[in-house]
Design a protein around this motif. Sequence first.
Motif, mmCIF file in Angstrom:
data_model
loop_
_atom_site.group_PDB
_atom_site.id
_atom_site.type_symbol
_atom_site.label_atom_id
_atom_site.label_comp_id
_atom_site.label_asym_id
_atom_site.label_seq_id
_atom_site.Cartn_x
_atom_site.Cartn_y
_atom_site.Cartn_z
ATOM 1 N N GLY A 36 0.740 -1.261 0.269
ATOM 2 C CA GLY A 36 0.044 0.091 -0.086
ATOM 3 C C GLY A 36 0.740 1.053 0.036
ATOM 4 N N ALA A 37 1.896 1.169 -0.465
ATOM 5 C CA ALA A 37 2.745 2.243 -0.576
ATOM 6 C C ALA A 37 2.350 3.319 -1.325
ATOM 7 C CB ALA A 37 4.489 1.988 -0.822
ATOM 8 N N PRO A 38 2.480 4.498 -1.214
ATOM 9 C CA PRO A 38 2.053 5.592 -2.185
ATOM 10 C C PRO A 38 3.100 5.608 -3.428
ATOM 11 C CG PRO A 38 2.364 6.609 -0.041
ATOM 12 C CD PRO A 38 3.045 5.017 0.306
ATOM 13 N N THR A 39 2.189 5.973 -4.248
ATOM 14 C CA THR A 39 2.912 6.094 -5.739
ATOM 15 C C THR A 39 2.715 7.459 -6.342
ATOM 16 O OG1 THR A 39 0.768 5.388 -6.775
ATOM 17 C CG2 THR A 39 2.441 3.422 -6.285
ATOM 18 N N GLU A 40 2.431 8.419 -5.557
ATOM 19 C CA GLU A 40 2.502 9.672 -6.194
ATOM 20 C C GLU A 40 2.944 10.749 -4.991
ATOM 21 O OE1 GLU A 40 -2.192 10.613 -5.340
ATOM 22 O OE2 GLU A 40 -1.449 10.628 -7.138
ATOM 23 N N ALA A 41 3.190 11.799 -5.309
ATOM 24 C CA ALA A 41 3.798 13.051 -4.248
ATOM 25 C C ALA A 41 2.865 14.276 -4.373
ATOM 26 C CB ALA A 41 5.216 13.337 -4.664
ATOM 27 N N ASN A 60 6.172 9.672 -9.885
ATOM 28 C CA ASN A 60 6.945 10.088 -11.168
ATOM 29 C C ASN A 60 6.361 11.572 -11.338
ATOM 30 O OD1 ASN A 60 7.105 7.367 -11.789
ATOM 31 N ND2 ASN A 60 4.950 7.077 -12.594
ATOM 32 N N GLY A 61 7.581 12.411 -11.906
ATOM 33 C CA GLY A 61 7.419 13.768 -12.127
ATOM 34 C C GLY A 61 8.051 14.359 -13.113
ATOM 35 N N SER A 62 8.220 15.589 -13.157
ATOM 36 C CA SER A 62 9.343 16.159 -14.249
ATOM 37 C C SER A 62 10.045 17.133 -13.689
ATOM 38 C CB SER A 62 8.085 17.042 -14.982
ATOM 39 O OG SER A 62 7.295 16.308 -15.821
ATOM 40 N N ALA A 63 11.500 17.208 -14.227
ATOM 41 C CA ALA A 63 12.527 18.005 -13.638
ATOM 42 C C ALA A 63 12.105 19.649 -13.637
ATOM 43 C CB ALA A 63 13.856 17.872 -14.894
ATOM 44 N N GLY A 64 12.179 19.978 -12.496
ATOM 45 C CA GLY A 64 11.683 21.199 -12.211
ATOM 46 C C GLY A 64 10.339 21.400 -11.254
ATOM 47 N N ASP A 65 9.705 20.096 -10.918
ATOM 48 C CA ASP A 65 8.786 20.137 -10.014
ATOM 49 C C ASP A 65 9.205 20.043 -8.539
ATOM 50 O OD1 ASP A 65 6.952 19.911 -12.203
ATOM 51 O OD2 ASP A 65 6.476 17.621 -12.208
ATOM 52 N N TYR A 66 8.303 20.514 -7.713
ATOM 53 C CA TYR A 66 8.540 20.303 -6.339
ATOM 54 C C TYR A 66 7.661 19.110 -5.874
ATOM 55 C CZ TYR A 66 10.703 24.801 -5.967
ATOM 56 O OH TYR A 66 11.768 25.912 -6.032
ATOM 57 N N THR A 95 21.454 19.419 -10.490
ATOM 58 C CA THR A 95 21.869 19.207 -9.127
ATOM 59 C C THR A 95 20.464 19.132 -8.332
ATOM 60 O OG1 THR A 95 23.562 20.734 -9.379
ATOM 61 C CG2 THR A 95 22.802 20.428 -7.024
ATOM 62 N N TRP A 96 20.374 18.064 -7.613
ATOM 63 C CA TRP A 96 19.148 18.017 -6.959
ATOM 64 C C TRP A 96 19.356 18.056 -5.409
ATOM 65 C CZ3 TRP A 96 14.274 16.301 -8.825
ATOM 66 C CH2 TRP A 96 14.151 16.304 -10.039
ATOM 67 N N GLN A 97 18.312 18.377 -4.660
ATOM 68 C CA GLN A 97 18.471 18.740 -3.438
ATOM 69 C C GLN A 97 17.111 18.081 -2.567
ATOM 70 O OE1 GLN A 97 19.942 22.552 -1.949
ATOM 71 N NE2 GLN A 97 18.130 22.919 -0.805
ATOM 72 N N ILE A 98 17.439 17.662 -1.458
ATOM 73 C CA ILE A 98 16.416 17.502 -0.310
ATOM 74 C C ILE A 98 16.316 18.103 0.765
ATOM 75 C CG2 ILE A 98 17.600 15.446 0.573
ATOM 76 C CD1 ILE A 98 15.226 13.891 0.955
ATOM 77 N N TYR A 153 7.918 17.292 6.850
ATOM 78 C CA TYR A 153 7.668 17.563 5.498
ATOM 79 C C TYR A 153 8.939 17.166 4.550
ATOM 80 C CZ TYR A 153 3.327 19.556 6.676
ATOM 81 O OH TYR A 153 2.237 19.891 7.120
ATOM 82 N N ILE A 154 9.040 16.362 3.630
ATOM 83 C CA ILE A 154 10.112 16.231 2.635
ATOM 84 C C ILE A 154 9.778 17.085 1.466
ATOM 85 C CG2 ILE A 154 11.624 14.532 1.592
ATOM 86 C CD1 ILE A 154 10.561 12.462 3.378
ATOM 87 N N ARG A 155 10.878 17.737 1.034
ATOM 88 C CA ARG A 155 10.764 18.576 -0.393
ATOM 89 C C ARG A 155 11.869 18.089 -0.995
ATOM 90 N NH1 ARG A 155 10.792 24.798 -0.904
ATOM 91 N NH2 ARG A 155 12.886 24.460 -0.759
ATOM 92 N N LEU A 156 11.690 17.461 -2.274
ATOM 93 C CA LEU A 156 12.676 16.954 -3.268
ATOM 94 C C LEU A 156 12.674 18.034 -4.575
ATOM 95 C CD1 LEU A 156 14.898 15.017 -4.201
ATOM 96 C CD2 LEU A 156 13.031 13.522 -4.849
ATOM 97 N N THR A 157 13.481 18.561 -5.025
ATOM 98 C CA THR A 157 13.469 19.380 -6.264
ATOM 99 C C THR A 157 14.883 19.694 -6.635
ATOM 100 O OG1 THR A 157 12.711 21.469 -6.995
ATOM 101 C CG2 THR A 157 13.978 21.507 -5.135
#
Length: 265
Positions: A36-41, A60-66, A95-98, A153-157
């Motif tokens: 039951g793990a989430p598959t979206e953010a 799944n996302g696009s480069a540039g999304d938060y 360059t990615w950051q969490i 909260y976790i923010r990946l971008t």
Amino acid sequence: MRIARVMGAALLMLGLAVSPAAADSSPSASPSDDGGAPTEAGTSFRTATEIAQGQRATANGSAGDYLYWSFPADSGQRPTVKATVKLPETHAAQTWQIDVYDGLRRRQSCQYGAQTRTAASGEASSVELACVLRTVRAWSEPWANDPLPGTYYIRLTVVDLPTSDLGLPVDAEVRVDSKDVGGAAAVDGSLAEPLVPGVATRSEDSDDSEEDSSAVLADLEPEDGWASGWWSDRWVWTAVGGVLAALAGVGGYALTRGSGRPPTA
């Protein structure tokens, strides 16, 4: 003989007291079933996807999304947030950051871990990030920025991206695990309520255009409930100190009282 018996009983009590402390300092258990793990953010703090500790979440996302996720952390825990970003086969340097924020949306610093990483052009197929937070405290001064029990909260971008790669598809994976630190981080005091944000809900029975709304706490909480870590190994070592002090007193008395017999002429 009597002293030997007292010492044996004290050592037995010491072993029984230390056993729960060793169990309390072990890492938190991880759910074995990720079905039951989430598959979206989410795309903001308000829409962050809730995940449990030990649960692997993908999106799944696009480069540039938060991309946003949220998880609960209780006092005495030291959360470790890990993220993996899978990049397309052809890409420029990125360059990615969490980042991790607490329930008041204050950015929390990482003790250690690769919080920011750069994927070289066309070479790296993925980027792995990690952030080990400070230990969550049960109470803190209002002016301090200490981690407190509640929602995080976790923010990946991506923070550095050429225009040509903007919008390229990426796959993200995050996981949060915690280590129970125990009495080493215990403090005298606790919050009245954990820092859990309110979620606006609307009344289903209202027919007006302006429906009534109310705020409720998010459903996210530790498996054993908040402040589940009320047991601290500080209690254990306090008891051990008392036992050792009593043992020292008995031994000292036995050594100094003498045989108790009057000297013979």
